[in-house]
Design a protein around this motif. Structure first.
Motif, PDB file in Angstrom:
ATOM      1  N   ALA A  46       0.801  -1.227   0.000  1.00 36.15           N
ATOM      2  CA  ALA A  46       0.000   0.000   0.000  1.00 36.15           C
ATOM      3  C   ALA A  46       0.831   1.273   0.000  1.00 36.15           C
ATOM      4  O   ALA A  46       0.329   2.338  -0.338  1.00 36.15           O
ATOM      5  N   ARG A  47       2.081   1.176   0.421  1.00 33.68           N
ATOM      6  CA  ARG A  47       2.887   2.407   0.368  1.00 33.68           C
ATOM      7  C   ARG A  47       4.357   2.085   0.138  1.00 33.68           C
ATOM      8  O   ARG A  47       4.749   0.926   0.084  1.00 33.68           O
ATOM      9  N   LEU A  49       8.019   1.359  -1.066  1.00 32.26           N
ATOM     10  CA  LEU A  49       8.582   0.552  -2.145  1.00 32.26           C
ATOM     11  C   LEU A  49       7.564  -0.431  -2.698  1.00 32.26           C
ATOM     12  O   LEU A  49       7.513  -0.676  -3.906  1.00 32.26           O
ATOM     13  N   ALA A 123       6.814  -6.404   2.874  1.00 23.56           N
ATOM     14  CA  ALA A 123       6.321  -5.821   4.135  1.00 23.56           C
ATOM     15  C   ALA A 123       7.430  -5.896   5.168  1.00 23.56           C
ATOM     16  O   ALA A 123       8.094  -6.923   5.321  1.00 23.56           O
ATOM     17  N   GLN A 125       9.034  -3.906   9.036  1.00 27.51           N
ATOM     18  CA  GLN A 125       8.950  -2.880  10.067  1.00 27.51           C
ATOM     19  C   GLN A 125      10.150  -2.946  10.995  1.00 27.51           C
ATOM     20  O   GLN A 125      10.772  -3.991  11.149  1.00 27.51           O
ATOM     21  N   THR A 143       6.392 -10.143  11.328  1.00 28.22           N
ATOM     22  CA  THR A 143       6.188  -9.520  10.012  1.00 28.22           C
ATOM     23  C   THR A 143       7.379  -9.761   9.081  1.00 28.22           C
ATOM     24  O   THR A 143       7.206 -10.140   7.917  1.00 28.22           O
ATOM     25  N   MET A 171      12.862  -8.322   0.085  1.00 26.90           N
ATOM     26  CA  MET A 171      13.362  -6.958   0.229  1.00 26.90           C
ATOM     27  C   MET A 171      14.124  -6.896   1.549  1.00 26.90           C
ATOM     28  O   MET A 171      13.575  -6.575   2.599  1.00 26.90           O
ATOM     29  N   ALA A 172      15.389  -7.296   1.496  1.00 28.31           N
ATOM     30  CA  ALA A 172      16.213  -7.350   2.712  1.00 28.31           C
ATOM     31  C   ALA A 172      16.820  -5.963   2.945  1.00 28.31           C
ATOM     32  O   ALA A 172      16.175  -4.948   2.633  1.00 28.31           O
ATOM     33  N   TYR A 200      15.922  -6.123  13.710  1.00 24.77           N
ATOM     34  CA  TYR A 200      15.685  -5.867  12.282  1.00 24.77           C
ATOM     35  C   TYR A 200      16.843  -6.424  11.443  1.00 24.77           C
ATOM     36  O   TYR A 200      16.633  -7.102  10.435  1.00 24.77           O
ATOM     37  N   PRO A 230      17.424  -2.226  -1.348  1.00 19.95           N
ATOM     38  CA  PRO A 230      16.953  -1.180  -2.272  1.00 19.95           C
ATOM     39  C   PRO A 230      17.788   0.094  -2.255  1.00 19.95           C
ATOM     40  O   PRO A 230      17.544   0.998  -3.057  1.00 19.95           O
ATOM     41  N   VAL A 233      16.182   4.673   0.881  1.00 21.15           N
ATOM     42  CA  VAL A 233      15.049   5.226   0.135  1.00 21.15           C
ATOM     43  C   VAL A 233      14.167   6.045   1.073  1.00 21.15           C
ATOM     44  O   VAL A 233      13.894   5.634   2.207  1.00 21.15           O
ATOM     45  N   THR A 235      11.262   6.753   2.541  1.00 22.65           N
ATOM     46  CA  THR A 235       9.930   6.184   2.791  1.00 22.65           C
ATOM     47  C   THR A 235       9.570   6.379   4.257  1.00 22.65           C
ATOM     48  O   THR A 235      10.392   6.811   5.070  1.00 22.65           O
ATOM     49  N   LEU A 237       9.265   4.219   6.479  1.00 22.29           N
ATOM     50  CA  LEU A 237      10.092   3.403   7.371  1.00 22.29           C
ATOM     51  C   LEU A 237      11.264   4.223   7.917  1.00 22.29           C
ATOM     52  O   LEU A 237      11.509   4.250   9.124  1.00 22.29           O
TER      53      LEU A 237
END
Ligand SMILES: NC(=O)c1ccc[n+]([C@@H]2O[C@H](COP(=O)([O-])OP(=O)(O)OC[C@H]3O[C@@H](n4cnc5c(N)ncnc54)[C@H](OP(=O)(O)O)[C@@H]3O)[C@@H](O)[C@H]2O)c1
Length: 312
Positions: A46-47, A49, A123, A125, A143, A171-172, A200, A230, A233, A235, A237
């Motif tokens: 939904a948002r 990347l 996804a 977090q 997650t 997406m690491a 994380y 990536p 970026v 975002t 996050l």
């Protein structure tokens, strides 16, 4: 600051920022994207990347199951998909922090009209304060790591990953390239011991290990799996979980188009990958930091995840 320190700090900034992206892009061939006929599943769609990747995959002809935990945000994504003339988007509401919800998603996807060609574990977090889910799990672990495991294994076991060249993308993060895997740090539920950034990094390190496993597992079907970074970026996050980092580097952060480039390139080109743990960044496989390849092997991680999934 000593010259060595300046270089150590400048290296990541030059590489992970838009500067690194634009410099490397000078040597790249333009990407011709054609994902027509493919069914993509993108989590965290939904948002950020995930949204950029979803809309680009749609433009390249894919049908996308967009997974998000918030129906209103998914409806906005559907509006954006319609506005660009690519309405073939299926909204899938799923809180990836809940095993029951992920298992429900697996059932829906497995019972759907088309197998999954491309599965993107996006996804993610980073929580500084320990949050427990209604199922009693630490939310970022559930997650970032348990959900990709349940989703991939569940779809594979249900025969819902396409029989022809399935692809899994994780997406690491570069945070997963600096430390060896430590099973004892993947799922900490004691607030006194919990460190969000460390957790994380461990989840991302484990994603890199899982990508290697899925790569082997899918080989028989001509499939591939890659873990990627990536870049830095701009975002939510970074803005919310690392506000100081974001503020200090905001002029250098990539936009989401640059952040999804390697994912699109991997999906379009399916390059070979050397054996061992690698992370793809700016269209190249990069080794982990010295020492970060140590730790328990992939089989130990999988057995551990299997036990964790069975513990609910
Ligand atoms: N931005 C960077 O510089 C950077 C660098 C390295 C790696 N990454 C990775 O890139 C991925 C995408 O991050 P982003 O930068 O685009 O950040 P973002 O804008 O915060 O997007 C994260 C996405 O994950 C979703 N999500 C989080 N928890 C979820 C849950 N329990 N169930 C379902 N969806 C959930 C969010 O949904 P909601 O909208 O509902 O919150 C959101 O759509 C993450 O895995 C992140 O670790 C990002």
């Amino acid at each position: 600051m000593r010259p060595g320190q300046v270089l150590r700090q400048a290296g990541p900034l030059l590489s992970y920022s838009w500067l690194g992206y634009r410099a490397r892009r000078l040597f790249w061939r333009p990407l011709a994207l054609d994902f027509s006929g493919q069914h993509w599943v993108v989590t965290g769609a939904a948002r950020g990347l995930g949204q950029a990747l979803t809309l680009q995959a749609l433009r390249a002809g894919a049908r996308v199951s967009a997974v998000g935990r918030n129906l209103a945000s998914l409806q906005q994504l559907q509006d954006a998909a319609r506005a660009q003339g690519t309405p073939q988007l299926q909204a899938e509401v799923c809180d990836c922090a809940l095993q029951s919800a992920v298992e429900g998603l697996v059932r829906r996807l497995a019972g759907g009209p088309a197998p999954v060609d491309v599965l993107v574990h996006n996804a993610g977090q980073l929580q500084h304060r320990l949050t427990l889910t209604a199922e009693g799990r630490e939310a970022s672990f559930a997650t970032n790591l348990l959900a990709p495991w349940l989703l991939t294994e569940g779809l594979a076991q249900a025969g819902a990953l396409t029989a022809h060249r399935p692809l899994v993308l994780c997406m690491a993060s570069e945070g997963g390239t600096r430390q060896p895997l430590d099973l004892a740090r993947l799922h900490i539920r004691d607030p006194a011991r919990y460190r969000g950034l460390q957790a994380y990094g461990q989840h991302k390190r484990a994603q890199i290990a899982l990508a290697g496993h899925w790569r082997q597992r899918l080989q028989g079907q001509g499939g591939d799996a890659y873990a990627l970074h990536p870049g830095w970026v701009d975002t939510a996050l970074l803005r919310t979980a690392l506000p100081g980092f974001h503020a200090a580097r905001r002029l250098w952060l990539r936009d989401t188009a640059a952040g999804i480039d390697t994912a699109l390139w991997l999906a379009a080109t399916r390059p070979p990958q050397p054996a061992g743990p690698w992370i793809w960044f700016d269209r190249r496989a990069r080794p982990l930091d010295p020492g970060a390849g140590a730790g328990p092997d992939g089989a130990a991680l999988r057995a551990w995840l299997q036990r964790e999934a069975g513990s609910r």
